[in-house]
Design an enzyme around this catalytic site. Structure first.
Site, PDB file in Angstrom:
ATOM      1  N   ALA A 245       0.848  -1.197   0.000  1.00 51.83           N
ATOM      2  CA  ALA A 245       0.000   0.000   0.000  1.00 51.83           C
ATOM      3  C   ALA A 245       0.879   1.240   0.000  1.00 51.83           C
ATOM      4  CB  ALA A 245      -0.914   0.023   1.218  1.00 51.83           C
ATOM      5  N   ASP A 246       0.463   2.236  -0.768  1.00 53.24           N
ATOM      6  CA  ASP A 246       1.122   3.530  -0.713  1.00 53.24           C
ATOM      7  C   ASP A 246       0.426   4.458   0.269  1.00 53.24           C
ATOM      8  OD1 ASP A 246       3.324   4.008  -3.048  1.00 53.24           O
ATOM      9  OD2 ASP A 246       1.911   2.421  -3.536  1.00 53.24           O
TER      10      ASP A 246
END
Length: 350
Positions: A245-246
Site C-alpha cells: 500500500a502507498d
C-alpha cells in the site's frame, strides 16, 4: 541474503538504480536533497517505505556537510527541504508523515535553549538514521503476522499458493519487505508452494523487480501478465492475495499500484482472501476515506515505450494513473507490524 536497495554509512548514501534492473546492478550516489528528490521522482528508488527513508537520509547527508551552527537557520532549512522532498511523489504518505515528525522534532530542538547547535544536528540526524533499522524490524513483524493469518485458513500442514502485485520487497523498503516479506516468511516456514507475481504494467515492477528478488532468493515463483489473474484464480487454487500500500485511509480504503483494485474484485468473486501488507506509517488518519487521496499521473511514455522502442501507435492519447483505490469492503485484513486488523478498524490501533 536479501537485496540491498539502500546503502548508508554516516555521510554516505547510495541507492540501487531500479530503472536498470534486472539487466544491470548499479548504485547511485545521493549527495543531498536535490539528488534525493531526483531519484525518487524518476523512480530510481520506489516503494512508499523506501521513498521516505531515502528522502530523509538525503537530508541527513546534506546536513552533515552544512557547517552552519545557527539553530534557527537549520530549522528553517529542514522544513523547506522536507516539504520539497514530499513533492517528489505526492501519493505515498510515508514521506509526508516522516517529514511532519521530523519538522516537529526540529521545532522542539530549536526551541530548547539547553540544546546546543551541535546537539541539535546530532539528535536530528540520529533520528533519521534510526528509520533504517526500524523499517526492517517492522517488515519482519509484518511477515510473521501475515504468514500466520494466511496459514490459519489452511488445514493441517498444507502449503499455499499466493498471488502478489507490484514490488513490495527489499527493493521497496529498507529490507525484507512488506507483502513480499509475508511471502518470504511463508517460504522460510516451508509452507509456500508457489507465489505468482504479476508483471505490473505499465512500469513492469513485477516482471523487473519482484521476479528479480524471487529468483535471487530461490523462492518458487511464476510470472503472469496482469490480464491473467481471473484465469489463474479460476483454474488454480489460490489461497491468498497479498499486496502492499502507498496510503491507507482511516476507514481502510487503500491506494496501491494501478491494477490492485481489479485484483481485489476478482479475489472477492473467487472467494480468495485479499490482504494489504503495510506499516502504520502508510496509514493516514487525516483522510476519512480513500476518495480524498490524490492519485499521481505518470508520463505517457511509460505506456507507449519499452526503453527506446515505441510499442503504441503514434498519436494515441494515454491515461496513466500510477495508483488506484481499493475500497475497504474488498479487503480481508490489513497486515501491520502490530498485527492483522479488519480494514474498518485500522484507525483504532494506530
Amino acid at each position: 541474503m536479501s537485496l540491498e536497495s539502500v546503502k548508508y554509512e554516516r555521510g554516505k548514501l547510495e541507492i540501487l538504480d531500479q530503472l536498470l534492473l534486472p539487466l544491470q546492478t548499479r548504485y547511485i550516489k545521493v549527495q543531498g536533497v536535490e539528488d534525493g528528490w531526483r531519484v525518487i521522482n524518476k523512480m530510481q528508488v520506489r516503494g512508499a517505505p523506501a521513498i521516505a527513508i531515502v528522502g530523509c537520509l538525503s537530508l541527513a547527508v546534506e546536513l552533515l556537510k552544512d557547517n552552519s551552527l545557527d539553530k534557527k537557520i537549520m530549522r528553517q532549512e529542514i522544513e523547506g527541504k522536507l516539504n520539497y522532498l514530499v513533492s517528489a511523489r505526492p501519493t505515498a504518505v510515508n514521506i509526508k508523515l516522516a517529514a511532519d515528525e521530523l519538522i516537529n522534532l526540529a521545532n522542539t530542538l530549536s526551541a530548547n535553549e539547553d540544546v546546543s547547535p551541535e546537539e541539535f544536528k546530532e539528535k536530528f540526524i540520529s533520528s533519521i538514521e534510526g528509520m533504517l533499522s526500524k523499517d526492517i524490524e517492522d517488515n519482519k513483524a509484518i511477515g510473521k503476522y501475515g504468514s500466520e493469518a494466511i496459514l490459519k485458513n489452511i488445514e493441517g500442514e498444507g502449503s499455499v499458493r499466493v498471488l502478489t502485485h507490484c514490488n513490495t520487497g527489499s527493493l521497496a523498503t529498507a529490507g525484507y519487505g512488506t507483502a513480499l516479506g509475508v511471502i518470504r516468511s511463508l517460504h522460510q516456514s516451508k509452507r509456500l508452494e508457489r507465489v505468482y507475481c504479476t508483471e505490473t504494467r505499465p512500469y513492469n515492477q513485477g516482471a523487473r523487480l519482484t521476479a528479480y528478488e524471487l529468483v535471487h532468493e530461490k523462492i518458487p515463483s511464476t510470472l503472469i501478465v496482469d490480464s491473467m489473474v481471473a484465469a489463474l484464480m479460476r483454474s488454480r487454487k489460490i489461497n491468498a492475495v497479498v499486496v502492499g500500500a502507498d496510503r491507507v485511509a482511516a476507514n481502510g480504503d487503500t491506494v496501491n499500484k494501478i491494477g490492485t483494485y481489479q485484483i481485489a474484485i476478482l479475489a472477492k468473486h473467487h472467494d480468495v482472501p485479499f490482504y494489504v501488507a503495510a506499516p502504520f506509517t502508510s496509514v493516514d488518519l487525516s483522510l476519512a476515506s480513500g476518495e480524498r487521496i490524490k492519485i499521481e499521473e505518470r508520463p505517457d511514455r511509460e505506456m507507449t515505450h519499452i526503453g527506446e522502442h515505441r510499442i503504441a501507435a503514434p498519436g494515441i492519447k494515454c491515461w496513466n494513473p500510477s495508483f488506484d483505490l481499493t475500497p475497504a469492503n474488498l479487503i480481508t485484513g490489513i497486515i501491520t507490524e502490530k498485527g492483522v486488523f479488519p480494514p474498518d478498524r485500522i484507525k483504532e490501533y494506530k
